[in-house]
Design a protein around this motif. Structure first.
Motif, PDB file in Angstrom:
ATOM      1  N   GLY A 701      59.271  14.886  38.513  1.00 12.76           N
ATOM      2  CA  GLY A 701      58.201  13.970  38.181  1.00 12.76           C
ATOM      3  C   GLY A 701      58.456  12.569  38.700  1.00 12.76           C
ATOM      4  N   SER A 702      57.435  11.712  38.598  1.00 13.95           N
ATOM      5  CA  SER A 702      57.550  10.333  39.058  1.00 13.95           C
ATOM      6  C   SER A 702      58.400   9.523  38.091  1.00 13.95           C
ATOM      7  CB  SER A 702      56.154   9.714  39.158  1.00 13.95           C
ATOM      8  OG  SER A 702      55.563   9.638  37.864  1.00 13.95           O
ATOM      9  N   VAL A 703      58.714   8.277  38.486  1.00 17.51           N
ATOM     10  CA  VAL A 703      59.479   7.391  37.606  1.00 17.51           C
ATOM     11  C   VAL A 703      58.701   7.154  36.310  1.00 17.51           C
ATOM     12  CG1 VAL A 703      60.363   5.048  37.323  1.00 17.51           C
ATOM     13  CG2 VAL A 703      60.751   6.278  39.462  1.00 17.51           C
ATOM     14  N   ALA A 704      57.385   6.976  36.405  1.00 20.29           N
ATOM     15  CA  ALA A 704      56.572   6.765  35.210  1.00 20.29           C
ATOM     16  C   ALA A 704      56.655   7.965  34.268  1.00 20.29           C
ATOM     17  CB  ALA A 704      55.116   6.507  35.604  1.00 20.29           C
ATOM     18  N   GLU A 705      56.669   9.172  34.824  1.00 24.11           N
ATOM     19  CA  GLU A 705      56.771  10.369  33.989  1.00 24.11           C
ATOM     20  C   GLU A 705      58.144  10.471  33.334  1.00 24.11           C
ATOM     21  OE1 GLU A 705      53.636  13.292  36.366  1.00 24.11           O
ATOM     22  OE2 GLU A 705      55.736  13.208  36.988  1.00 24.11           O
ATOM     23  N   VAL A 706      59.195  10.109  34.093  1.00 24.50           N
ATOM     24  CA  VAL A 706      60.541  10.110  33.511  1.00 24.50           C
ATOM     25  C   VAL A 706      60.621   9.083  32.385  1.00 24.50           C
ATOM     26  CG1 VAL A 706      62.966   9.597  33.962  1.00 24.50           C
ATOM     27  CG2 VAL A 706      61.659  10.932  35.611  1.00 24.50           C
ATOM     28  N   MET A 707      60.000   7.906  32.586  1.00 22.90           N
ATOM     29  CA  MET A 707      59.995   6.890  31.538  1.00 22.90           C
ATOM     30  C   MET A 707      59.272   7.393  30.296  1.00 22.90           C
ATOM     31  SD  MET A 707      59.356   3.290  33.546  1.00 22.90           S
ATOM     32  CE  MET A 707      60.701   2.473  34.413  1.00 22.90           C
ATOM     33  N   ASN A 708      58.140   8.043  30.491  1.00 23.41           N
ATOM     34  CA  ASN A 708      57.399   8.587  29.355  1.00 23.41           C
ATOM     35  C   ASN A 708      58.240   9.574  28.571  1.00 23.41           C
ATOM     36  OD1 ASN A 708      54.813   7.512  28.911  1.00 23.41           O
ATOM     37  ND2 ASN A 708      53.999   8.541  30.715  1.00 23.41           N
ATOM     38  N   THR A 709      58.891  10.470  29.306  1.00 26.58           N
ATOM     39  CA  THR A 709      59.749  11.470  28.658  1.00 26.58           C
ATOM     40  C   THR A 709      60.874  10.798  27.886  1.00 26.58           C
ATOM     41  OG1 THR A 709      59.274  13.074  30.417  1.00 26.58           O
ATOM     42  CG2 THR A 709      61.208  13.492  29.051  1.00 26.58           C
ATOM     43  N   SER A 710      61.496   9.789  28.501  1.00 30.14           N
ATOM     44  CA  SER A 710      62.621   9.102  27.874  1.00 30.14           C
ATOM     45  C   SER A 710      62.198   8.346  26.624  1.00 30.14           C
ATOM     46  CB  SER A 710      63.267   8.134  28.881  1.00 30.14           C
ATOM     47  OG  SER A 710      63.714   8.816  30.024  1.00 30.14           O
ATOM     48  N   ILE A 711      61.062   7.664  26.673  1.00 27.97           N
ATOM     49  CA  ILE A 711      60.573   6.930  25.492  1.00 27.97           C
ATOM     50  C   ILE A 711      60.257   7.904  24.369  1.00 27.97           C
ATOM     51  CG2 ILE A 711      58.757   5.422  24.605  1.00 27.97           C
ATOM     52  CD1 ILE A 711      58.509   4.267  27.449  1.00 27.97           C
ATOM     53  N   ASN A 712      59.647   9.032  24.701  1.00 28.23           N
ATOM     54  CA  ASN A 712      59.356  10.045  23.688  1.00 28.23           C
ATOM     55  C   ASN A 712      60.634  10.627  23.097  1.00 28.23           C
ATOM     56  OD1 ASN A 712      56.360  10.784  23.286  1.00 28.23           O
ATOM     57  ND2 ASN A 712      56.499  10.510  25.502  1.00 28.23           N
ATOM     58  N   ASP A 713      61.637  10.853  23.970  1.00 29.63           N
ATOM     59  CA  ASP A 713      62.899  11.421  23.500  1.00 29.63           C
ATOM     60  C   ASP A 713      63.633  10.482  22.552  1.00 29.63           C
ATOM     61  OD1 ASP A 713      62.503  13.733  24.926  1.00 29.63           O
ATOM     62  OD2 ASP A 713      63.792  13.163  26.607  1.00 29.63           O
ATOM     63  N   THR A 714      63.502   9.183  22.783  1.00 22.65           N
ATOM     64  CA  THR A 714      64.211   8.201  21.937  1.00 22.65           C
ATOM     65  C   THR A 714      63.324   7.636  20.829  1.00 22.65           C
ATOM     66  OG1 THR A 714      63.626   6.447  23.522  1.00 22.65           O
ATOM     67  CG2 THR A 714      65.787   7.505  23.792  1.00 22.65           C
ATOM     68  N   LEU A 715      62.107   8.159  20.702  1.00 21.16           N
ATOM     69  CA  LEU A 715      61.158   7.592  19.737  1.00 21.16           C
ATOM     70  C   LEU A 715      61.705   7.690  18.307  1.00 21.16           C
ATOM     71  CD1 LEU A 715      58.391   6.260  19.554  1.00 21.16           C
ATOM     72  CD2 LEU A 715      57.386   8.536  19.233  1.00 21.16           C
ATOM     73  N   SER A 716      62.273   8.863  17.962  1.00 22.82           N
ATOM     74  CA  SER A 716      62.825   9.029  16.612  1.00 22.82           C
ATOM     75  C   SER A 716      63.915   8.001  16.359  1.00 22.82           C
ATOM     76  CB  SER A 716      63.399  10.439  16.449  1.00 22.82           C
ATOM     77  OG  SER A 716      62.371  11.396  16.490  1.00 22.82           O
ATOM     78  N   ARG A 717      64.835   7.863  17.328  1.00 19.52           N
ATOM     79  CA  ARG A 717      65.940   6.929  17.174  1.00 19.52           C
ATOM     80  C   ARG A 717      65.440   5.502  17.047  1.00 19.52           C
ATOM     81  NH1 ARG A 717      66.404   2.419  20.132  1.00 19.52           N
ATOM     82  NH2 ARG A 717      68.050   1.313  19.026  1.00 19.52           N
ATOM     83  N   THR A 718      64.447   5.102  17.866  1.00 24.51           N
ATOM     84  CA  THR A 718      63.941   3.731  17.850  1.00 24.51           C
ATOM     85  C   THR A 718      63.327   3.390  16.505  1.00 24.51           C
ATOM     86  OG1 THR A 718      63.498   3.875  20.224  1.00 24.51           O
ATOM     87  CG2 THR A 718      62.428   2.100  19.017  1.00 24.51           C
ATOM     88  N   ILE A 719      62.509   4.290  15.989  1.00 25.70           N
ATOM     89  CA  ILE A 719      61.827   4.024  14.714  1.00 25.70           C
ATOM     90  C   ILE A 719      62.807   4.102  13.549  1.00 25.70           C
ATOM     91  CG2 ILE A 719      60.052   4.882  13.138  1.00 25.70           C
ATOM     92  CD1 ILE A 719      58.441   5.695  15.582  1.00 25.70           C
ATOM     93  N   LEU A 720      63.734   5.070  13.610  1.00 25.52           N
ATOM     94  CA  LEU A 720      64.711   5.206  12.529  1.00 25.52           C
ATOM     95  C   LEU A 720      65.616   3.978  12.439  1.00 25.52           C
ATOM     96  CD1 LEU A 720      65.776   8.946  12.823  1.00 25.52           C
ATOM     97  CD2 LEU A 720      64.546   7.878  10.934  1.00 25.52           C
ATOM     98  N   THR A 721      66.076   3.489  13.591  1.00 25.08           N
ATOM     99  CA  THR A 721      66.937   2.305  13.583  1.00 25.08           C
ATOM    100  C   THR A 721      66.195   1.103  13.020  1.00 25.08           C
ATOM    101  OG1 THR A 721      68.191   3.107  15.486  1.00 25.08           O
ATOM    102  CG2 THR A 721      68.326   0.767  15.007  1.00 25.08           C
ATOM    103  N   GLY A 722      64.963   0.899  13.514  1.00 22.24           N
ATOM    104  CA  GLY A 722      64.163  -0.193  12.984  1.00 22.24           C
ATOM    105  C   GLY A 722      63.920  -0.040  11.495  1.00 22.24           C
ATOM    106  N   GLY A 723      63.699   1.198  11.054  1.00 22.62           N
ATOM    107  CA  GLY A 723      63.443   1.453   9.641  1.00 22.62           C
ATOM    108  C   GLY A 723      64.639   1.157   8.756  1.00 22.62           C
ATOM    109  N   THR A 724      65.846   1.543   9.208  1.00 20.01           N
ATOM    110  CA  THR A 724      67.037   1.286   8.394  1.00 20.01           C
ATOM    111  C   THR A 724      67.334  -0.211   8.298  1.00 20.01           C
ATOM    112  OG1 THR A 724      68.400   1.694  10.363  1.00 20.01           O
ATOM    113  CG2 THR A 724      68.121   3.521   8.831  1.00 20.01           C
ATOM    114  N   VAL A 725      67.120  -0.941   9.406  1.00 18.00           N
ATOM    115  CA  VAL A 725      67.308  -2.397   9.351  1.00 18.00           C
ATOM    116  C   VAL A 725      66.272  -3.025   8.428  1.00 18.00           C
ATOM    117  CG1 VAL A 725      67.283  -4.536  10.693  1.00 18.00           C
ATOM    118  CG2 VAL A 725      68.358  -2.498  11.642  1.00 18.00           C
ATOM    119  N   LEU A 726      65.045  -2.506   8.483  1.00 21.31           N
ATOM    120  CA  LEU A 726      63.988  -3.044   7.629  1.00 21.31           C
ATOM    121  C   LEU A 726      64.299  -2.839   6.144  1.00 21.31           C
ATOM    122  CD1 LEU A 726      60.668  -2.095   9.481  1.00 21.31           C
ATOM    123  CD2 LEU A 726      61.613  -4.369   9.107  1.00 21.31           C
ATOM    124  N   LEU A 727      64.995  -1.757   5.799  1.00 15.76           N
ATOM    125  CA  LEU A 727      65.351  -1.536   4.399  1.00 15.76           C
ATOM    126  C   LEU A 727      66.172  -2.702   3.864  1.00 15.76           C
ATOM    127  CD1 LEU A 727      66.303   2.265   4.371  1.00 15.76           C
ATOM    128  CD2 LEU A 727      64.314   1.203   3.299  1.00 15.76           C
TER     129      LEU A 727
END
Length: 798
Positions: A701-727
């Motif tokens: 896939g293109s670079v944009a498609e790889v970026m989309n895949t990567s953001i989706n793959d790290t979405l759980s981690r990004t939100i979870l980290t932000g959530g724990t700091v927010l606590l």
């Protein structure tokens, strides 16, 4: 623990660390990891006992505590210093100018820094006085502070009459007179192994070389005892060389504040700009002398008043802040247990050891803990949580691919290492530069963050891996189950990037508009000065009672402290300019039976002096440059641009929302902004690492498609980290009290905005910058592959 024990213990730990990373045997690594964990934890615990002063019932300190609290948490000693106008040639007194006050403030700030990272309050009061507050000084240190604050340090070099004392002998015998350009001075001469003797010298009245040509001073211990070394600037070095060359074998007196320190014989011409002062110095005296010589006061000063002051945050705010911090940490611990279950327990053990290491290191270095330092601790804990979440989310992916649990854990550590390493290094670069150049609360923040970064690497990698190793060895871990709240993997983030970028640009522009519209109203008394009101009461009155009386008046966030001077109890209030009369009226109305008497009303200058602000801004700018260079080296220029643009986006919007709510920037907010910046960069690095991994592994896939895949793959981690700091931040926001509310609010907004930009803004900027500079997707892939070697890590063999 003595210095020798600390030194050899440190050497032993380094040897164990080297052995741990060098060995290939799991059993040996497991034992070494356990020994290191226990040793480091015990070492840090011993460095914090007792944490606070142990006192008798009468208040006498039996054993001083290892954790030193700053002015905002504990209080300290306050000195009111008056600048003494020097005499003009015609005999009149010169008026004190603003530049004289500023020079004295910066000289005093540098002198106070020798007491450690004490984060003092130094502010002008009126037109010719300076208020200095230093936290946690014992009786000996208070006396040392008095000496350091009041010494002018006027250094002069004067030639002694060149006849080996014959002229002075003739004068004493009445056979000669004192030459008009000379005068007789006395000083105590010390020879090694002998008692000091009084010596009289015929010394020039006018200095042959003034101390303003000294560019630096330092103290060191040499064979003849403590020596103070001097470095001259270019002009001073030349002049000093010429004087010594013309007066070889004659004496040259070194005069400090009108008193002869020593009068050595010039043995040879001294060029190069280096000289030294020898004398009867102990260590403290030598270091103190070097400090005042490097930071001389151009105007004589006098300590006019000395007071003991209470904590500036108030006991209620401190208690609520401590309780809310504990509550926030407990919420994070509970969340990790619920979400990650058994492996969450391992993460919680690592977090506890992380906290012990940070507090232990602060005690070991005799550092002062303040609210900005606590901000650094919160950020370091956020980084530590993020590292564990990153490993566990990788573990989830590896298990989903059908790998055995042991292989999946080893692979998750290996793959997560590069992101953890890069995130910690970028934080360390900024913290190191801030600590090197900045001072005051910025330096305290940087020190705590630096310690937290080291502790986070240790706890999230070595401690957790050792726990997993023991769990496998004892057959306690056969399967891993985790909750999975975020399952969407197909959102087209890059396809909607323009919409999100447009919305962000509009909000950022509005934020800039709000900041410009409010102008100086954005700045609180810490930045633009304010009013100082001092009052007494016929009945016992505490800062918390005054703060409660000012509730909902707009002045409850003022700095309110109790002061004790000459057995009198006073209350001081430092608020915005023009607030004194309103505060008087409010307190008179709210406390009618307190017998209030307003003793003093004065104007105080900004706590953030010109040099402090300049150095802090320079340190932050250099830190950002360091981040840009490092990310360019590890990822590529496009990623470096994306990270800094996203960081600017986060800070501008956060400050804009802060300003929109009518809040004012204070020193506490400086720590909040630095914390937000650190969190933002850390968040982006993890997403970029996954994109780098995808491009390096040549995913289809293109670079944009790889970026989309990567953001989706790290979405759980990004939100979870932000959530724990927010606590943690939410606990601080709701239960931390009004004084901590601004800090918590800004951090709350910063985490939300930072999480948003990590998902929607940073990666599109990378792609758009690549296209704007004429680069191709093939070139970006090639650049990533070429940097793959730089991403190699010591966990790769596992």
């Amino acid at each position: 623990m003595g210095p020798a024990f600390t030194f050899f213990a440190g050497i032993g730990l380094l040897v164990l660390f080297g052995w741990y990373f060098a060995t290939e045997k799991d059993r040996v690594r497991r034992i070494l990891g356990t020994v290191l964990t226990i040793a480091v934890t015990a070492f840090c615990l011993s460095s914090t006992y007792p944490p606070f002063d142990q006192k008798r019932p009468d208040g006498t300190v039996i054993r001083p505590g290892k954790i030193h609290l700053g002015l905002d948490l504990r209080g300290g000693t306050s000195f009111l210093i008056r600048l003494e106008p020097a005499a003009s040639p015609d005999g009149s007194k010169r008026s004190i100018t603003k530049s004289m006050v500023e020079q004295a403030m910066e000289a005093i700030r540098k002198r106070v820094d020798q007491f450690g990272v004490s984060e003092p309050i130094i502010t002008p009061q009126g037109t010719d006085r300076i208020l200095v507050q230093i936290p946690g000084l014992d009786a000996a240190k208070i006396q040392e502070a008095r000496d350091q604050l009041s010494r002018v340090a006027k250094l002069e070099f004067r030639l002694v009459y060149p006849d080996n004392g014959e002229k002075l002998k003739a004068i004493d015998e009445g056979k000669d007179v004192i030459p008009p350009e000379f005068r007789i001075e006395s000083y105590k001469m010390q020879r090694e192994g002998e008692k000091p003797i009084d010596e009289r010298l015929l010394i020039k009245k006018k200095a042959d070389l003034a101390g303003d040509r000294v560019s630096g001073a330092s103290a060191s211990y040499e064979k003849d005892g403590w020596v103070v070394h001097l470095r001259f600037d270019a002009e001073g070095a030349k002049k000093f060389g010429d004087i010594t060359a013309a007066n070889v074998h004659h004496r040259f007196a070194i005069v400090l504040d009108g008193s002869v320190q020593s009068a050595p014989v010039i043995q040879d011409a001294i060029y190069g700009g280096d000289a030294q002062i020898t004398g009867r110095f102990g260590e403290e005296e030598a270091r103190g002398l070097a400090s005042v010589l490097e930071n001389p006061l151009q105007t004589p000063v006098k300590i006019e008043e000395e007071r003991q002051v209470s904590a500036s945050l108030g006991s209620d705010s401190i208690k609520s802040g401590i309780y809310s911090g504990i509550a926030g940490f407990a919420l994070v611990v509970i969340f990790m247990l619920i979400y990650y279950r058994l492996v969450g327990l391992i993460a919680d053990i690592a977090l506890l050891i992380n906290c012990i290491m940070v507090v232990g290191a602060l005690g070991m270095f005799n550092s002062v803990l303040t609210l900005p330092g606590i901000a650094g601790l919160i950020l370091s804990l956020g980084i530590a949580v993020d590292a564990n979440v990153l490993i566990y989310e990788r573990l989830r992916d590896e298990i989903r691919q059908g790998k055995s649990l042991r292989i999946a854990i080893d692979t998750s550590y290996r793959k997560a290492f590069s992101a953890i390493f890069d995130a910690h290094v970028t934080q360390f670069l900024t913290a190191a530069i801030l600590f090197w150049l900045a001072s005051g609360p910025v330096k305290g923040f940087a020190l705590t963050l630096t310690i937290g970064i080291v502790a986070s690497m240790f706890s999230s990698l070595l401690v957790t891996y050792t726990c997993f190793s023991w769990a496998f060895s004892l057959k306690l871990l056969k399967r891993v189950s985790m909750l999975h709240l975020i399952r969407s993997k197909g959102f087209d983030f890059l396809g909607h990037a323009q919409k999100f970028a447009f919305a962000s640009a509009v909000v950022a522009l509005l934020s800039v508009g709000v900041l410009c519209l409010r102008g100086e109203r954005n700045l609180g008394a810490d930045f633009r000065g304010g009013d100082l009101l001092v009052l007494s009461a016929s009945q016992k009155l505490t800062p918390d009672q005054v703060r409660s009386a000012l509730a909902n008046s707009g002045f409850q966030n003022s700095v309110i402290q109790s002061e004790k001077v000459a057995n009198r109890d006073l209350i001081s209030i430092r608020a915005d300019s023009g607030a004194a009369d309103k505060i008087k009226a409010r307190l008179t109305e709210a406390l009618p039976n307190a017998g209030l008497k307003f003793e003093q009303s004065d104007h105080v200058g900004a706590l953030v002096g010109k040099e402090l602000a300049t150095k802090s801004a320079l340190a932050l700018a250099l830190g950002l440059i360091g981040i840009f260079v490092y990310i360019s080296f590890r990822f590529g220029t496009s990623f470096a641009v994306g990270s800094l643009v996203a960081l600017a986006h986060d800070l501008i919007i956060t400050l804009g929302i802060f300003s929109l709510t009518g809040r004012e920037l204070s020193l506490i907010m400086v720590a909040a902004v630095l914390t937000i910046a650190g969190y933002s960069i850390n968040d982006k690095i993890v997403v970029f690492d996954r994109i780098r991994s995808g491009l390096r592994d040549r995913l289809s896939g293109s670079v944009a498609e790889v970026m989309n895949t990567s953001i989706n793959d790290t979405l759980s981690r990004t939100i979870l980290t932000g959530g724990t700091v927010l606590l943690t931040v939410l606990a601080l926001y709701f239960f931390g009290g009004p004084v901590l509310n601004d800090f918590a609010f800004s951090f709350l907004v910063g985490v939300i905005v930072g999480t948003y930009s990590s998902i929607f803004i940073a990666s599109p900027i990378v792609l758009w910058w690549l296209r704007a500079r004429g680069g191709t997707e093939t070139a970006l892939r090639r650049e990533i592959v070429q940097k793959a070697a730089a991403a190699a890590n010591p966990l790769a063999r596992r």
